[in-house]
Motif scaffolding. Structure first.
Motif, short mmCIF file in Angstrom:
data_model
loop_
_atom_site.label_atom_id
_atom_site.label_comp_id
_atom_site.label_asym_id
_atom_site.label_seq_id
_atom_site.Cartn_x
_atom_site.Cartn_y
_atom_site.Cartn_z
N GLY A 1 0.81 -1.21 0.00
CA GLY A 1 0.00 0.00 0.00
C GLY A 1 0.84 1.26 0.00
N CYS A 2 0.18 2.41 -0.11
CA CYS A 2 0.86 3.69 -0.22
C CYS A 2 1.29 4.21 1.14
CB CYS A 2 -0.04 4.71 -0.92
SG CYS A 2 -1.58 5.07 -0.02
N GLY A 3 2.23 5.16 1.11
CA GLY A 3 2.71 5.81 2.31
C GLY A 3 3.15 7.22 2.00
N HIS A 4 3.16 8.08 3.02
CA HIS A 4 3.54 9.50 2.80
C HIS A 4 4.93 9.61 2.20
CE1 HIS A 4 0.08 11.17 4.89
NE2 HIS A 4 0.27 10.29 5.87
N GLY A 5 5.02 10.37 1.09
CA GLY A 5 6.32 10.64 0.48
C GLY A 5 6.90 9.49 -0.32
N HIS A 6 6.18 8.40 -0.44
CA HIS A 6 6.71 7.25 -1.18
C HIS A 6 6.08 7.19 -2.56
CE1 HIS A 6 9.00 5.57 2.16
NE2 HIS A 6 7.97 5.90 2.96
N LYS A 7 6.58 6.26 -3.34
CA LYS A 7 6.22 6.13 -4.75
C LYS A 7 4.70 5.91 -4.92
CE LYS A 7 7.11 3.27 -8.82
NZ LYS A 7 7.82 2.09 -9.34
N PRO B 1 -0.56 10.09 -3.82
CA PRO B 1 -1.05 11.30 -4.50
C PRO B 1 -0.74 12.60 -3.76
CG PRO B 1 -2.87 10.14 -3.46
CD PRO B 1 -1.65 9.26 -3.30
N GLY B 2 -0.32 12.51 -2.52
CA GLY B 2 0.03 13.72 -1.80
C GLY B 2 -1.11 14.36 -1.04
N ARG B 3 -2.27 13.74 -0.99
CA ARG B 3 -3.43 14.29 -0.25
C ARG B 3 -4.36 13.14 0.10
NH1 ARG B 3 -7.03 17.61 -4.67
NH2 ARG B 3 -6.54 16.34 -6.52
N PRO B 4 -5.33 13.36 1.04
CA PRO B 4 -6.24 12.28 1.44
C PRO B 4 -7.08 11.80 0.25
CG PRO B 4 -6.27 14.05 3.04
CD PRO B 4 -5.48 14.57 1.89
N HIS B 5 -7.39 10.51 0.26
CA HIS B 5 -8.13 9.92 -0.84
C HIS B 5 -8.82 8.64 -0.36
CE1 HIS B 5 -4.08 8.23 -0.71
NE2 HIS B 5 -4.62 7.10 -1.18
N TRP B 6 -9.71 8.13 -1.21
CA TRP B 6 -10.43 6.90 -0.88
C TRP B 6 -9.60 5.68 -1.26
CZ3 TRP B 6 -14.60 6.34 2.01
CH2 TRP B 6 -15.46 7.44 2.20
N SER B 7 -9.58 4.71 -0.38
CA SER B 7 -8.77 3.52 -0.63
C SER B 7 -9.40 2.60 -1.66
CB SER B 7 -8.58 2.73 0.68
OG SER B 7 -9.84 2.25 1.14
N CYS B 8 -10.71 2.74 -1.90
CA CYS B 8 -11.40 1.83 -2.82
C CYS B 8 -11.31 2.27 -4.27
CB CYS B 8 -12.86 1.69 -2.41
SG CYS B 8 -13.69 3.26 -2.14
N CYS B 9 -11.38 3.60 -4.52
CA CYS B 9 -11.38 4.08 -5.90
C CYS B 9 -10.36 5.17 -6.15
CB CYS B 9 -12.76 4.58 -6.29
SG CYS B 9 -13.35 5.97 -5.29
N GLY B 10 -9.72 5.72 -5.10
CA GLY B 10 -8.70 6.75 -5.25
C GLY B 10 -9.21 8.15 -5.39
N LYS B 11 -10.55 8.39 -5.29
CA LYS B 11 -11.08 9.74 -5.42
C LYS B 11 -10.68 10.61 -4.23
CE LYS B 11 -15.05 9.40 -8.50
NZ LYS B 11 -16.49 9.72 -8.65
N PHE B 12 -10.50 11.90 -4.55
CA PHE B 12 -10.05 12.84 -3.52
C PHE B 12 -11.21 13.49 -2.75
CE2 PHE B 12 -6.61 13.28 -6.88
CZ PHE B 12 -5.76 12.37 -6.25
N ASN B 13 -12.42 13.52 -3.34
CA ASN B 13 -13.59 14.14 -2.70
C ASN B 13 -14.22 13.13 -1.73
OD1 ASN B 13 -15.82 15.57 -1.94
ND2 ASN B 13 -16.63 15.88 -4.01
N GLU B 14 -14.30 13.52 -0.47
CA GLU B 14 -14.81 12.59 0.54
C GLU B 14 -16.29 12.27 0.33
OE1 GLU B 14 -14.94 12.12 5.43
OE2 GLU B 14 -14.24 13.98 4.50
N LYS B 15 -17.08 13.21 -0.24
CA LYS B 15 -18.52 13.02 -0.42
C LYS B 15 -18.87 12.58 -1.84
CE LYS B 15 -19.84 16.33 3.15
NZ LYS B 15 -20.64 17.54 3.46
#
Length: 523
Positions: free
Chosen positions: A479-485, A488-502
């Motif tokens: 899985g992803c981690g801060h500053g690693h390859k 995306p650099g901001r919070p996101h959904w783990s299921c689809c990767g979208k940045f909008n929480e709603k």
């Protein structure tokens, strides 16, 4: 009580060898016809002997005689000769006698010492009945009572037909039978009192009912008279309103007519003058007046006018619409001159161009007249059709609700996603914006994953946890981690990767998205 006796010297003597009571059989009196009593309306069985065999009401006979005596003996005839009027009464024989029979009665040895009384001396009596004679033996008086047959009999009866029946003198048995009748009377008297009270209550209730009916009838008359006056007043207002509308429309038509007639006259004058100039004028004359004629014709051609009447005859009476109150009564009936104009009607609503499958979408139709004013009433013919573009033979069921204020609530539920075409018509004409298309998307899908900053934080450092963003960490972390390859650099959904929480989840569940990256554990 004496059984099986004979009479000697006017006294009863016991006999021997009387049969048992069970062996005795009374005379059969089978009824053939039933008659109704004219007084109490009770049914009485007519015995075999007919009307003559019915029980005689001796009290009634006594009352008739008393009434005749009080009327100076008028109507009474001698009991012996049945010819002359009665003058005296033999108290011993209980017989009414005329003067001639009275004299003969006194001359006979057996009746010489009988007591004779004038009829006028009997007026104060309450009981002067004749002796009750036996119907089977008219010469004998009924002084005995047969217990078996339960009826009075005479001396000849007990030695004949009732010879083996138990009997006794009426004076000896009257107490027993009188007491039984009194017992029955005691049980009947309370019913009489109860019925009298019930009748009294019915009388009181009937009186109260009559009074109440009169009061209610007065209320009905007052109400109806007031309502009639209110309706008549409202009628006069409606007729005056109708007359005002007629005058207003006629004035508008007359004004339009005058304007068009003046414009027509100007047009004809300009046309006739120009045609005359062109046909009769010389070249020089045409050229000299050309400027004036051209300017005049141009002005006439620029004049704006309508070829349609400025008003219409759209006047209708709406009897079911409330018209407020008049004299305190709610009244109905309005005159409406507004006519809905489909070209002025508008559609409103957030779901006008969007919808989701299997979810109800709705919008509002706002009806207006030709002047752009809201109709303010319902009752118009609204037609709505929602058809999928790829299945035009399978329209969606729609519902139109009249809000009675000029607006209509329209709803439908599409079954499948896709592009739909919506038609909204009033009086078979499309309204503004109709037809239009609606994009029906799939049913809203919530996110099955978590909204996190990175997989490492949300999973608590699990190496096998994945994220839809595709980021990874050194050391075997999937899985992803801060500053690693790949982070995306901001919070996101783990299921689809979208940045909008709603937002709505777009994960399709395909092979490209392993199950392990859908859900992570939130700290």
């Amino acid at each position: 009580m004496l059984s099986g006796v004979t009479l000697e010297g006017g006294r009863a003597r016991s006999g021997e060898g009387r049969p048992s009571r069970m062996e005795l059989k009374p005379r059969s009196l089978q009824s053939q016809i039933g008659i109704l009593c004219p007084v109490c309306d009770a049914q009485v069985d007519l015995p075999m002997g007919g009307v003559k065999a019915l029980t005689i009401d001796h009290l009634a006979v006594n009352d008739v005689m008393l009434e005749s005596l009080r009327g100076e003996g008028q109507g009474l005839v001698c009991d012996l000769c049945n010819d002359r009027e009665v003058e005296k009464r033999c108290q011993t024989c209980k017989a009414n006698l005329c003067h001639f029979c009275c004299q003969a009665h006194r001359r006979q040895k057996k009746t010489t010492y009988h007591t004779m009384v004038d009829l006028k001396d009997l007026k104060g009596y309450s009981q002067i009945g004749k002796p009750i004679l036996c119907p089977a033996h008219p010469a004998e008086e009924l002084r005995l009572f047969c217990e078996f047959c339960d009826r009075p009999v005479c001396r000849d009866c007990v030695v004949g037909e009732h010879r083996e029946h138990p009997y006794d003198f009426t004076s000896n048995v009257i107490h027993k039978h009188g007491d039984s009748v009194r017992e029955l009377l005691k049980g009947t008297q309370p019913h009489v009192e109860a019925l009298e009270k019930a009748l009294a209550q019915i009388k009181i209730m009937n009186s109260a009912l009559q009074k109440r009916v009169e009061v209610v009838a007065a209320d009905v008359r007052t109400f109806s008279e007031g309502y009639i006056k209110a309706i008549e007043e409202h009628r006069d207002k409606l007729l005056k309103q109708l007359e005002d509308i007629r005058v207003q429309k006629e004035n508008s038509l007359q004004l339009q007519k005058a304007q068009l007639e003046q414009l027509l006259a100007d047009m004809r004058t300009g046309v006739e003058f120009t045609e005359h100039l062109l046909t009769s004028g010389s070249d020089l004359e045409i050229l000299i007046t050309k400027g004036v004629v051209v300017e005049r014709l141009r002005k006439l051609n620029k004049v704006e006018y309508s070829t349609r009447p400025g008003v219409n005859d759209k006047i209708r009476f709406c009897p079911q619409e409330k018209a407020g109150q008049c004299r305190g009564y709610v009244i109905y009936g309005t005159i409406n001159t507004k006519e809905v104009d489909p070209a002025k009607c508008v559609l409103q609503g957030e779901d006008l161009h969007r919808a989701r499958e299997k979810q109800t979408a709705s919008f509002t139709l706002l009806c207006k007249d030709a002047a752009g004013e809201i109709m303010g009433r319902g009752g118009d013919n609204i037609q709505v059709a929602v058809v999928p573009n790829d299945k035009k033979d399978s329209p969606v069921r729609t519902m139109v609700r009249d809000n009675k204020d000029g607006t209509y609530y329209i709803s439908y539920t599409p079954k499948e996603p896709g592009i739909y075409t919506v038609w909204v018509c009033v009086k078979e004409q499309h309204v503004q914006g109709s037809p239009f298309t609606v994009t029906v998307r799939r049913k809203y899908r919530p996110h099955p994953g978590v909204f996190h900053c990175c997989t490492f934080c949300s999973s608590g450092g699990q190496k096998t946890a994945r994220c839809a963003c595709g980021g990874t960490m050194p050391g075997g972390y999937l899985g992803c981690g801060h500053g690693h390859k790949g982070h995306p650099g901001r919070p996101h959904w783990s299921c689809c990767g979208k940045f909008n929480e709603k937002s709505e989840c777009t994960w399709t569940g395909g092979q490209s998205a392993p199950r392990s990256l859908l859900r992570t554990v939130a700290l």
